[in-house]
Scaffold this active site. Sequence first.
Site, PDB file in Angstrom:
ATOM      1  N   ASP A 125       0.960  -1.116   0.145  1.00  0.00           N
ATOM      2  CA  ASP A 125      -0.335   0.069  -0.188  1.00  0.00           C
ATOM      3  C   ASP A 125       1.021   1.298   0.030  1.00  0.00           C
ATOM      4  O   ASP A 125       1.237   1.691  -1.200  1.00  0.00           O
ATOM      5  CB  ASP A 125      -0.880  -0.086   1.323  1.00  0.00           C
ATOM      6  CG  ASP A 125      -1.828   0.985   1.284  1.00  0.00           C
ATOM      7  OD1 ASP A 125      -2.288   1.281   0.305  1.00  0.00           O
ATOM      8  OD2 ASP A 125      -2.227   1.437   2.422  1.00  0.00           O
ATOM      9  N   ASP A 143      -7.692  -9.051   5.451  1.00  0.00           N
ATOM     10  CA  ASP A 143      -8.760  -8.827   6.349  1.00  0.00           C
ATOM     11  C   ASP A 143      -9.283  -7.464   6.752  1.00  0.00           C
ATOM     12  O   ASP A 143      -8.515  -6.519   6.206  1.00  0.00           O
ATOM     13  CB  ASP A 143      -8.234  -9.194   7.976  1.00  0.00           C
ATOM     14  CG  ASP A 143      -7.155  -8.401   8.441  1.00  0.00           C
ATOM     15  OD1 ASP A 143      -6.264  -7.930   7.765  1.00  0.00           O
ATOM     16  OD2 ASP A 143      -7.575  -7.730   9.587  1.00  0.00           O
TER      17      ASP A 143
HETATM   18  P1  5GP Z   1       1.897  -0.583   3.778  1.00  0.00           P
HETATM   19  O1  5GP Z   1       2.933  -0.644   4.670  1.00  0.00           O
HETATM   20  O2  5GP Z   1       2.369  -1.026   2.169  1.00  0.00           O
HETATM   21  O3  5GP Z   1       1.115   0.682   3.708  1.00  0.00           O
HETATM   22  O4  5GP Z   1       0.662  -1.651   3.927  1.00  0.00           O
HETATM   23  C1  5GP Z   1       1.101  -2.998   3.850  1.00  0.00           C
HETATM   24  C2  5GP Z   1       0.140  -3.736   4.679  1.00  0.00           C
HETATM   25  O5  5GP Z   1      -1.187  -3.020   4.947  1.00  0.00           O
HETATM   26  C3  5GP Z   1      -0.443  -4.912   3.985  1.00  0.00           C
HETATM   27  O6  5GP Z   1       0.351  -6.032   4.203  1.00  0.00           O
HETATM   28  C4  5GP Z   1      -1.840  -5.173   4.905  1.00  0.00           C
HETATM   29  O7  5GP Z   1      -1.687  -5.997   5.930  1.00  0.00           O
HETATM   30  C5  5GP Z   1      -2.292  -3.721   4.965  1.00  0.00           C
HETATM   31  N1  5GP Z   1      -3.011  -3.188   3.836  1.00  0.00           N
HETATM   32  C6  5GP Z   1      -2.986  -2.111   3.013  1.00  0.00           C
HETATM   33  N2  5GP Z   1      -3.917  -2.027   2.131  1.00  0.00           N
HETATM   34  C7  5GP Z   1      -4.834  -3.084   2.373  1.00  0.00           C
HETATM   35  C8  5GP Z   1      -6.116  -3.296   1.957  1.00  0.00           C
HETATM   36  O8  5GP Z   1      -6.578  -2.523   1.015  1.00  0.00           O
HETATM   37  N3  5GP Z   1      -6.897  -4.181   2.457  1.00  0.00           N
HETATM   38  C9  5GP Z   1      -6.332  -5.012   3.585  1.00  0.00           C
HETATM   39  N4  5GP Z   1      -7.144  -5.875   4.003  1.00  0.00           N
HETATM   40  N5  5GP Z   1      -5.262  -4.708   4.027  1.00  0.00           N
HETATM   41  C10 5GP Z   1      -4.306  -3.778   3.489  1.00  0.00           C
END
Ligand code: 5GP
Length: 176
Positions: free
Chosen positions: A104, A160
């Site tokens: 994300d 989730d």
């Molecule tokens: P980042 O550190 O890249 O912002 O986020 C990564 C983590 O955020 C992922 O491993 C996941 O657990 C969570 N995440 C980010 N976007 C989503 C989404 O659209 N749905 C869900 N269920 N989890 C997300």
Amino acid sequence: MIQVLDKTFEPYISRDEIQTQIDRLAEELTQDFAGKNPLFVAVLNGSFMFASDLFKAIKFNAEICFIKLASYKGTKSSGQVVSAIGLDISLKDRHVIVIEDIVDTGRTLTHFLPELENQQPASLKMCVLLHKPDAMVFPVQLDYIGFTIPNRFVVGYGLDYDGYGRNIPDIYQLAE
Ligand code: 5GP
């Protein structure tokens, strides 16, 4: 439409579409890693289904281990990241492929990849099922990507919403 806790989600990516992309990723990985005995490092909890299906599609010798990082609360990235736990295999001189469910902002990987690099793997690649380029704040190189998706919250196939929805076999997105 399905309901998870207080939110409504609509169908987005079917299990068949997921499997098609997994087969494509497995082919790419075969070209790059067959004969190199790579070590897959799957990041729990979200990647458990993806890791399982991807690993089944891998037909060459490879190892897999599972690690755990921070959990994700609500529908926006919490920003809290803990370091890896459960990494009980040495990465030194190994070809390492990290399996993540979704990238994300990139914050999670930015904080955690240096920990792996410190162990001096022969190579370190990232394999993600879902990538939201519009949400990326911390740029991370993603080497194998299942789907590039818009910046909308998704659940199902291991992902989730506040702990629920992981068992849904297809991927759903938050209804607008
Ligand atoms: P980042 O550190 O890249 O912002 O986020 C990564 C983590 O955020 C992922 O491993 C996941 O657990 C969570 N995440 C980010 N976007 C989503 C989404 O659209 N749905 C869900 N269920 N989890 C997300």
